[in-house]
Design an enzyme around this catalytic site. Structure first.
Site, short mmCIF file in Angstrom:
data_model
loop_
_atom_site.label_atom_id
_atom_site.label_comp_id
_atom_site.label_asym_id
_atom_site.label_seq_id
_atom_site.Cartn_x
_atom_site.Cartn_y
_atom_site.Cartn_z
N LYS A 190 -18.90 -3.97 -5.99
CA LYS A 190 -18.65 -5.40 -5.78
C LYS A 190 -17.15 -5.62 -5.63
CE LYS A 190 -17.50 -8.77 -8.16
NZ LYS A 190 -16.64 -9.34 -7.12
N GLU A 266 -10.27 -1.12 -16.83
CA GLU A 266 -8.83 -1.15 -16.57
C GLU A 266 -8.43 -2.62 -16.60
OE1 GLU A 266 -6.94 1.32 -16.39
OE2 GLU A 266 -8.20 3.00 -15.83
N CYS A 300 -1.13 -4.59 -12.38
CA CYS A 300 -1.24 -4.52 -13.85
C CYS A 300 -0.15 -3.62 -14.43
CB CYS A 300 -2.63 -4.06 -14.26
SG CYS A 300 -3.15 -2.60 -13.40
N GLU A 397 0.50 -11.86 -18.82
CA GLU A 397 0.80 -11.09 -17.63
C GLU A 397 1.25 -12.06 -16.53
OE1 GLU A 397 -2.66 -8.92 -16.33
OE2 GLU A 397 -1.37 -7.28 -15.65
P1 ADP Z 1 -7.82 -11.22 -11.38
O1 ADP Z 1 -7.22 -11.96 -12.53
O2 ADP Z 1 -7.12 -9.99 -10.98
O3 ADP Z 1 -8.28 -12.09 -10.26
P2 ADP Z 1 -10.50 -11.04 -12.31
O4 ADP Z 1 -10.78 -10.38 -13.60
O5 ADP Z 1 -10.72 -12.50 -12.19
O6 ADP Z 1 -9.05 -10.57 -11.99
O7 ADP Z 1 -11.29 -10.36 -11.12
C1 ADP Z 1 -11.46 -9.00 -10.98
C2 ADP Z 1 -12.84 -8.73 -10.47
O8 ADP Z 1 -13.78 -9.25 -11.41
C3 ADP Z 1 -13.18 -9.39 -9.14
O9 ADP Z 1 -14.00 -8.51 -8.40
C4 ADP Z 1 -13.95 -10.61 -9.55
O10 ADP Z 1 -14.87 -11.05 -8.57
C5 ADP Z 1 -14.71 -10.07 -10.74
N1 ADP Z 1 -15.18 -11.10 -11.67
C6 ADP Z 1 -14.59 -12.26 -12.00
N2 ADP Z 1 -15.34 -12.93 -12.88
C7 ADP Z 1 -16.44 -12.18 -13.12
C8 ADP Z 1 -17.60 -12.32 -13.95
N3 ADP Z 1 -17.76 -13.38 -14.73
N4 ADP Z 1 -18.51 -11.33 -13.94
C9 ADP Z 1 -18.33 -10.25 -13.17
N5 ADP Z 1 -17.28 -10.05 -12.39
C10 ADP Z 1 -16.33 -10.99 -12.35
#
Ligand code: ADP
Length: 494
Positions: A190, A266, A300, A397
């Protein structure tokens, strides 16, 4: 500052038209079950680049079934065959470096030169794990009492869900997909909703390289929680590997507990970049520039807090501000651009909030400090000094091109400050004293330490953190173990 970016060109449209837009499931491209799509934006202009299929929970179940069905055959495929597919994919990615780099720049924003660097780095994981696929080891031991033989073997964990972020739209994916496939796991991938297009190209490359149907599915979605939640609850899934924010990682760990999934996480970082009085200051300034501005600070492992010993603090801050203020900001496709836009409006506005909060707490903006006038999501490269220990930017961050500089007097004080965070991904230290370098490297609470180096990432090295920066390691000899279970077979004395 005003930034007037070029709009999407004919050439770029031609490439975008060639990127597959469907879901990749069971070896074919198809529409989402409900027919939905979502748009992908150019962060330099806000222009729409393309629409891709929008996977729902129903598509997740279909992909998971494909992964379950393909698992036994893939696990039994000779390691050399798995290795050869990854090696062919490596060569194909390198051959198509310009396509990959342009798609990365278009959807993520970083300068083309950095995107090319990412493609090479990403391809390295395909190469490295093609080499590791044929080196999965077992063990044969004599029990201490001599009465039995202890045989161990490593077997693939099983269908794995791989969730990647937008900041490295290719490398954060190959770092998961390559070891999973090398280990003999099938996978559902995904990508992040801001950057699904690069991942679509990779799926095409892996399929062309001979990956059997069902071994890998790719599901872009605008509703990650709606897709991922039911998959974590599904007993066909055996593992989740995630790169992203600590908050989302914590939620995924809770979800993963339902089926006691293997997890690799990570998560966020709050890197300290330590510069001691005895450092080579030229090298330290260049290292800080790299550790701060590589990937626009949206990494990161970006230097989040730059801590400089008092004897060189003023000179260092001045030189860093001087270098940073000369950085050329623009759309990543424009020649000479050194800093592209941030990924989206929300992230850009968050960075402004952090800077404003630091200034309210007494910090001084030495250079930058605001968003240029533009249709895109640019932020000026920024240096701030005199930041208080209680400012939000000291603990959160930044994920943007802002360098907060702090001052310290003694080594112990620097270590204490560096470790005063819930994160522990990477820290950096610049010193010419080998004893100090080793003391500091041992004392830093971090999964990785850069000594006189502002860049630690390497496909051959174990990447990962301690504390709330995560669990497990990616890359290196350790990376494939995340996708393997140890089985022990007891054999009676021959
Ligand atoms: P960033 O702060 O780098 O945007 P996120 O943690 O929001 O990081 O996103 C990283 C990944 O996690 C993306 O692929 C995003 O679609 C996915 N993601 C965000 N929210 C959820 C969730 N509730 N469940 C599963 N995956 C998620």
């Amino acid at each position: 500052m005003t930034i007037d970016s070029a709009r999407v060109s004919e050439n770029e449209r031609t490439l975008l038209a060639r990127v597959p837009k469907g879901l990749f499931i069971a070896g074919e491209w198809r529409d989402a079950a409900g027919g939905a799509t979502f748009g992908v934006e150019d962060p330099a202009t806000g222009d729409l680049l393309a629409h891709v299929a929008d996977a729902s929970a129903a598509d997740g179940a279909t992909a998971l079934e494909a992964a379950r069905a393909a698992q036994p055959t893939w696990a039994a495929t000779p390691p050399r065959e798995r290795s050869d597919i990854l090696d062919r994919a490596y060569h194909a990615v390198v051959e198509r470096i310009e396509d990959f780099a342009l798609v990365i720049t278009l959807e993520m924003g970083k300068p083309l030169a950095e995107s090319r660097g990412e493609v090479r780095y990403a391809a390295d994981f395909l190469k490295w794990f093609s080499e590791q696929a044929v080196r999965i080891r077992g063990d044969y031991r004599v029990s201490p009492d001599g009465q039995s033989r202890l045989l161990t073997l490593r077997q693939p964990v099983g269908p794995s869900l791989l969730i990647s972020p937008w900041n490295f739209p290719l490398a954060m994916i190959t770092r998961k997909v390559a070891p999973a496939l090398a280990a003999g796991c099938t996978a559902v991938l995904k990508p992040a909703e801001d950057t699904p297009l690069t991942c679509q190209l990779l799926a095409e490359v892996l399929s062309d390289a001979g990956l059997p149907p069902g071994v890998l599915s790719v599901l872009p979605t605008s509703d990650p929680a709606g897709l991922v939640g039911p998959m974590l609850a599904d007993e066909r899934l055996r593992k989740v590997s995630f790169t992203g924010s600590t908050a989302v990682g914590q939620n995924l760990l809770i979800g993963a507990a339902q089926n006691v999934l293997r997890t690799s996480m990570e998560l966020g970082g709050n890197s300290a970049f330590l510069v001691f009085d005895d450092a080579d200051l030229d090298a330290a300034v260049e290292g800080a520039l790299l550790a701060k501005l590589r990937n626009g600070g949206e990494s990161c492992v970006a230097a989040n807090r730059i801590l400089v010993q008092s004897g060189v603090a003023d000179e260092f801050a001045e030189r860093l501000a001087d270098r940073i203020s000369q950085v050329k900001v623009g759309r990543g496709t424009e020649p000479g651009t050194q800093l592209g836009p941030m990924i989206n409006r929300e992230q850009r506005d968050r960075v402004q909030l952090l800077v404003d909060d630091a200034v309210r707490g007494g910090a001084t903006v030495v250079t930058g400090g605001s968003a240029p006038d533009s249709d895109g999501y640019f932020y000026e490269p920024t240096v701030i000094t005199g930041v208080s220990a209680s400012a939000r930017i000291t603990h959160e961050e930044v994920f943007g091109p802002v360098a907060p500089v702090y001052t310290f007097d003694h080594e112990n004080e620097a270590l204490r400050a560096a470790n005063d965070t819930r994160f522990g991904l990477v820290s950096y230290a610049y010193t010419r004293d080998i004893g100090r370098a080793l003391r500091v490297a041992e004392g830093l609470e971090a999964g990785m330490v850069g000594v006189n180096r502002g860049l630690v990432s390497n496909a051959a090295a174990p990447f990962g953190g301690v504390k709330q920066s995560g669990l497990g390691r990616e890359g290196g000899f350790e990376g494939i173990d995340e996708y393997l279970s140890v089985k022990y077979v007891a054999i009676d004395k021959p």
